[in-house]
Design a protein around this motif. Sequence first.
Motif, PDB file in Angstrom:
ATOM      1  N   ILE A 107       0.860  -1.176   0.000  1.00 48.46           N
ATOM      2  CA  ILE A 107       0.000   0.000   0.000  1.00 48.46           C
ATOM      3  C   ILE A 107       0.902   1.232   0.000  1.00 48.46           C
ATOM      4  O   ILE A 107       1.800   1.343   0.837  1.00 48.46           O
ATOM      5  N   GLY A 108       0.650   2.142  -0.930  1.00 50.01           N
ATOM      6  CA  GLY A 108       1.433   3.364  -0.964  1.00 50.01           C
ATOM      7  C   GLY A 108       0.979   4.289  -2.071  1.00 50.01           C
ATOM      8  O   GLY A 108       0.584   3.830  -3.149  1.00 50.01           O
ATOM      9  N   ASP A 109       1.011   5.567  -1.812  1.00 47.45           N
ATOM     10  CA  ASP A 109       0.644   6.586  -2.801  1.00 47.45           C
ATOM     11  C   ASP A 109      -0.723   6.326  -3.427  1.00 47.45           C
ATOM     12  O   ASP A 109      -0.915   6.495  -4.628  1.00 47.45           O
ATOM     13  N   GLY A 110      -1.684   5.861  -2.621  1.00 50.26           N
ATOM     14  CA  GLY A 110      -3.027   5.629  -3.118  1.00 50.26           C
ATOM     15  C   GLY A 110      -3.194   4.386  -3.965  1.00 50.26           C
ATOM     16  O   GLY A 110      -4.199   4.231  -4.649  1.00 50.26           O
ATOM     17  N   GLN A 111      -2.197   3.489  -3.923  1.00 46.82           N
ATOM     18  CA  GLN A 111      -2.275   2.256  -4.696  1.00 46.82           C
ATOM     19  C   GLN A 111      -2.146   1.036  -3.795  1.00 46.82           C
ATOM     20  O   GLN A 111      -1.508   1.091  -2.746  1.00 46.82           O
ATOM     21  N   VAL A 112      -2.746  -0.069  -4.248  1.00 46.19           N
ATOM     22  CA  VAL A 112      -2.641  -1.363  -3.589  1.00 46.19           C
ATOM     23  C   VAL A 112      -2.124  -2.335  -4.636  1.00 46.19           C
ATOM     24  O   VAL A 112      -2.570  -2.305  -5.790  1.00 46.19           O
ATOM     25  N   SER A 113      -1.159  -3.188  -4.251  1.00 45.63           N
ATOM     26  CA  SER A 113      -0.663  -4.183  -5.201  1.00 45.63           C
ATOM     27  C   SER A 113      -0.367  -5.489  -4.487  1.00 45.63           C
ATOM     28  O   SER A 113      -0.213  -5.524  -3.277  1.00 45.63           O
ATOM     29  N   ILE A 133      -2.707  -4.584  -9.386  1.00 51.27           N
ATOM     30  CA  ILE A 133      -2.477  -3.237  -8.865  1.00 51.27           C
ATOM     31  C   ILE A 133      -3.798  -2.492  -8.982  1.00 51.27           C
ATOM     32  O   ILE A 133      -4.568  -2.736  -9.907  1.00 51.27           O
ATOM     33  N   GLY A 134      -4.074  -1.628  -8.015  1.00 52.95           N
ATOM     34  CA  GLY A 134      -5.320  -0.869  -8.042  1.00 52.95           C
ATOM     35  C   GLY A 134      -5.170   0.494  -7.402  1.00 52.95           C
ATOM     36  O   GLY A 134      -4.283   0.715  -6.586  1.00 52.95           O
ATOM     37  N   ARG A 135      -6.053   1.381  -7.772  1.00 54.95           N
ATOM     38  CA  ARG A 135      -6.074   2.748  -7.249  1.00 54.95           C
ATOM     39  C   ARG A 135      -7.187   2.857  -6.218  1.00 54.95           C
ATOM     40  O   ARG A 135      -8.320   2.451  -6.464  1.00 54.95           O
ATOM     41  N   VAL A 136      -6.853   3.412  -5.053  1.00 56.97           N
ATOM     42  CA  VAL A 136      -7.805   3.572  -3.952  1.00 56.97           C
ATOM     43  C   VAL A 136      -8.510   4.914  -4.084  1.00 56.97           C
ATOM     44  O   VAL A 136      -7.855   5.945  -4.251  1.00 56.97           O
ATOM     45  N   ARG A 137      -9.852   4.886  -4.001  1.00 52.66           N
ATOM     46  CA  ARG A 137     -10.668   6.106  -3.991  1.00 52.66           C
ATOM     47  C   ARG A 137     -11.769   5.906  -2.977  1.00 52.66           C
ATOM     48  O   ARG A 137     -12.731   5.182  -3.243  1.00 52.66           O
ATOM     49  N   ASP A 138     -11.606   6.515  -1.828  1.00 53.31           N
ATOM     50  CA  ASP A 138     -12.571   6.398  -0.739  1.00 53.31           C
ATOM     51  C   ASP A 138     -12.781   4.923  -0.377  1.00 53.31           C
ATOM     52  O   ASP A 138     -11.841   4.275   0.016  1.00 53.31           O
ATOM     53  N   ASP A 139     -14.013   4.435  -0.540  1.00 59.21           N
ATOM     54  CA  ASP A 139     -14.322   3.055  -0.162  1.00 59.21           C
ATOM     55  C   ASP A 139     -14.338   2.104  -1.360  1.00 59.21           C
ATOM     56  O   ASP A 139     -15.047   1.092  -1.361  1.00 59.21           O
ATOM     57  N   GLU A 140     -13.562   2.421  -2.376  1.00 54.19           N
ATOM     58  CA  GLU A 140     -13.502   1.562  -3.563  1.00 54.19           C
ATOM     59  C   GLU A 140     -12.059   1.493  -4.072  1.00 54.19           C
ATOM     60  O   GLU A 140     -11.314   2.465  -3.993  1.00 54.19           O
ATOM     61  N   ILE A 141     -11.706   0.329  -4.580  1.00 52.91           N
ATOM     62  CA  ILE A 141     -10.410   0.134  -5.226  1.00 52.91           C
ATOM     63  C   ILE A 141     -10.692  -0.480  -6.590  1.00 52.91           C
ATOM     64  O   ILE A 141     -11.429  -1.454  -6.702  1.00 52.91           O
ATOM     65  N   ARG A 142     -10.101   0.111  -7.628  1.00 56.67           N
ATOM     66  CA  ARG A 142     -10.237  -0.402  -8.998  1.00 56.67           C
ATOM     67  C   ARG A 142      -8.846  -0.557  -9.583  1.00 56.67           C
ATOM     68  O   ARG A 142      -7.977   0.258  -9.322  1.00 56.67           O
ATOM     69  N   GLY A 143      -8.691  -1.609 -10.370  1.00 51.87           N
ATOM     70  CA  GLY A 143      -7.390  -1.784 -10.975  1.00 51.87           C
ATOM     71  C   GLY A 143      -7.373  -2.828 -12.068  1.00 51.87           C
ATOM     72  O   GLY A 143      -8.404  -3.189 -12.622  1.00 51.87           O
ATOM     73  N   ARG A 144      -6.175  -3.308 -12.344  1.00 47.69           N
ATOM     74  CA  ARG A 144      -5.983  -4.319 -13.372  1.00 47.69           C
ATOM     75  C   ARG A 144      -5.064  -5.404 -12.839  1.00 47.69           C
ATOM     76  O   ARG A 144      -4.382  -5.222 -11.827  1.00 47.69           O
TER      77      ARG A 144
END
Length: 166
Positions: A107-113, A133-144
Amino acid sequence: MHPRTLLTVVAVALAACRYHPAVIPLAGSPTEIAVLAGDWEGEYTSDDTRRSGHIMFRISARGDSAFGDVMMFVPGYNSFPVPWDQAPAHLEHARSPDFLAIRFVAIGDGQVSGELEPYTAPDCNCLVHTRFIGRVRDDEIRGRYISRGDGIPERVGRWSVKRTTR
């Protein structure tokens, strides 16, 4: 063996077989981990593989750990991907033979991997490694995610989860 004795043996064996979710070490600051604390659920899909499934994981704000798993469906096949560390060892860290454990999260810089435990895919009968890898935005994480295996082209897909509890 007497039926009552057999029932007792089965009950004791089942009680001894408890699910211990795999603890995932987190790399990230305590503040970043705390922001993501809670239970997360969602889905993933891939146009490349036509695979889809359910994702669940939990992140604890009390430490540097998390746990989670993924159920993967492979259309056109009557079997699920098989974890590389097949039962009974697999059942020590996954809820079912049909779930794959999430092995690592940063977890770092708004990302989860992170990555899934290695598995044998039924469509290629080969060992596959998947990273996400995904981008965190409030209560949601979206990624690829990207899956790689011996003798198959790189495969990509999308995933998203929403926080269900803090």
